[in-house]
Design an enzyme around this catalytic site. Structure first.
Site, PDB file in Angstrom:
ATOM      1  N   HIS A 149      -5.392   6.771   7.129  1.00 42.56           N
ATOM      2  CA  HIS A 149      -4.755   6.069   6.163  1.00 42.56           C
ATOM      3  C   HIS A 149      -3.221   5.846   6.657  1.00 42.56           C
ATOM      4  O   HIS A 149      -2.547   6.784   7.075  1.00 42.56           O
ATOM      5  CB  HIS A 149      -4.862   6.378   4.921  1.00 42.56           C
ATOM      6  CG  HIS A 149      -6.160   6.165   4.508  1.00 42.56           C
ATOM      7  ND1 HIS A 149      -6.606   5.972   2.951  1.00 42.56           N
ATOM      8  CD2 HIS A 149      -7.363   6.270   5.022  1.00 42.56           C
ATOM      9  CE1 HIS A 149      -7.823   5.858   2.878  1.00 42.56           C
ATOM     10  NE2 HIS A 149      -8.303   6.212   4.089  1.00 42.56           N
ATOM     11  N   GLU A 170      -6.125  18.430   1.395  1.00 40.09           N
ATOM     12  CA  GLU A 170      -6.920  17.184   1.483  1.00 40.09           C
ATOM     13  C   GLU A 170      -6.032  15.940   1.455  1.00 40.09           C
ATOM     14  O   GLU A 170      -6.747  14.974   2.054  1.00 40.09           O
ATOM     15  CB  GLU A 170      -7.435  17.438  -0.147  1.00 40.09           C
ATOM     16  CG  GLU A 170      -8.337  18.476  -0.697  1.00 40.09           C
ATOM     17  CD  GLU A 170      -7.679  19.613  -0.665  1.00 40.09           C
ATOM     18  OE1 GLU A 170      -6.390  19.647  -0.799  1.00 40.09           O
ATOM     19  OE2 GLU A 170      -8.258  20.455  -1.262  1.00 40.09           O
ATOM     20  N   GLU A 207       1.041   5.680   0.392  1.00 39.13           N
ATOM     21  CA  GLU A 207       0.201   7.198   0.525  1.00 39.13           C
ATOM     22  C   GLU A 207       1.025   8.119  -0.373  1.00 39.13           C
ATOM     23  O   GLU A 207       2.156   8.051  -0.596  1.00 39.13           O
ATOM     24  CB  GLU A 207       0.500   7.504   1.928  1.00 39.13           C
ATOM     25  CG  GLU A 207      -0.301   6.428   2.831  1.00 39.13           C
ATOM     26  CD  GLU A 207      -1.789   6.415   2.585  1.00 39.13           C
ATOM     27  OE1 GLU A 207      -2.588   7.318   2.088  1.00 39.13           O
ATOM     28  OE2 GLU A 207      -2.633   5.175   3.206  1.00 39.13           O
ATOM     29  N   ASP A 248      -2.328  -0.450   6.661  1.00 43.11           N
ATOM     30  CA  ASP A 248      -3.397  -0.851   5.397  1.00 43.11           C
ATOM     31  C   ASP A 248      -2.878  -1.888   4.859  1.00 43.11           C
ATOM     32  O   ASP A 248      -3.830  -2.902   4.503  1.00 43.11           O
ATOM     33  CB  ASP A 248      -3.595   0.444   4.604  1.00 43.11           C
ATOM     34  CG  ASP A 248      -4.440   1.565   5.230  1.00 43.11           C
ATOM     35  OD1 ASP A 248      -4.778   1.428   6.364  1.00 43.11           O
ATOM     36  OD2 ASP A 248      -4.594   2.512   4.341  1.00 43.11           O
ATOM     37  N   ASP A 283       1.001  -1.343   0.089  1.00 44.99           N
ATOM     38  CA  ASP A 283       0.179  -0.113   0.031  1.00 44.99           C
ATOM     39  C   ASP A 283       0.834   1.036  -0.032  1.00 44.99           C
ATOM     40  O   ASP A 283       2.157   1.195   0.538  1.00 44.99           O
ATOM     41  CB  ASP A 283      -1.176   0.027   1.318  1.00 44.99           C
ATOM     42  CG  ASP A 283      -1.974   0.952   1.024  1.00 44.99           C
ATOM     43  OD1 ASP A 283      -2.922   1.153   0.358  1.00 44.99           O
ATOM     44  OD2 ASP A 283      -1.919   2.125   1.880  1.00 44.99           O
TER      45      ASP A 283
END
Length: 231
Positions: A150, A52, A9, A155, A7
């Site tokens: 997250h 965001e 980010e 994750d 995973d």
């Protein structure tokens, strides 16, 4: 079989518009079981962090400022994943960012035929419903209470658990551990857990005496005596 659950980010949604990786998390699996071996790194994206994106993962520009650039960890990352299949939720998103970073440091792109997209698997198995990671954790009773934001490694760890249930591997492991498996003409017992202390006998001396008294009333030679001699 070795697989890597992965995973990432990022600073946003599109590497072609300047968004960058800020975290990579990988979990190694052998024969569909996590081994405990992981790869985890935060990355300096060399740019600002949009609000965001910060709201999603909580990684600020200040926190990432002293973290390594992707080029400094690229070889370690490639060594860890080696040639294993990559299990990723919404794989096209993560691999797009990874390949963009690899291109920047003159490394070959990871081919898409190595990808196992759990979002695609989930949509086939559970059509018509939401198949976000949180939804799948709820569906398979996987504790995701630590996931307040997250995080790539967390994750990946949750996705490894989801993947096992999604493909039915957990049920298969339970069946294999409790049943005999045939190999060719012979049979081999699957390993079974043994009690640390044997259970206490349930037949009391009084029960044994009552049974002997009952057998004595039958007279003659009971037929099962013949079987006891043979054994």
């Amino acid at each position: 079989m070795r697989e890597i659950v992965l995973d990432t980010e990022t600073t946003g949604l599109d590497p072609l518009r300047g968004d960058r990786l800020v975290e990579i998390g990988c979990v190694e699996m052998i024969n569909r079981m996590p081994t405990g071996q992981t790869f985890h790194v935060y990355l300096n994206p060399e740019r600002d962090m949009p609000q965001e994106a910060f709201n999603v993962h909580g990684l600020s520009s200040e926190f990432l400022a002293d973290k390594p650039l992707f080029g400094a960890v690229a070889d370690d990352f490639l060594t860890f994943i080696a040639d294993a299949p990559l299990v990723i939720h919404n794989a096209s998103f993560d691999i797009g960012f990874i390949n963009a970073e690899l291109s920047k440091v003159s490394r070959a792109a990871i081919p898409r035929d190595r990808l196992v997209d759990t979002l695609t698997l989930a949509r086939r198995k559970h059509p018509g419903v939401s198949n976000r990671l949180d939804d799948l954790c709820s569906r398979y009773a996987i504790d995701n209470s630590r996931r307040t934001k997250h995080g790539a490694l967390l994750d990946a760890e949750l996705l490894a658990e989801v993947y096992i249930d999604l493909i039915g591997a957990r049920q298969s492991q339970l069946i294999l551990s409790e049943t005999r498996q045939s190999f060719g003409a012979g049979q081999v017992d699957a390993p079974r857990r043994q009690r640390e202390e044997p259970l206490a006998p349930r037949v009391t001396e009084a029960d044994a005496a009552a049974h002997a008294a009952f057998v004595a009333t039958l007279g003659g030679t009971p037929i099962w005596n013949e079987f006891s001699k043979e054994s």
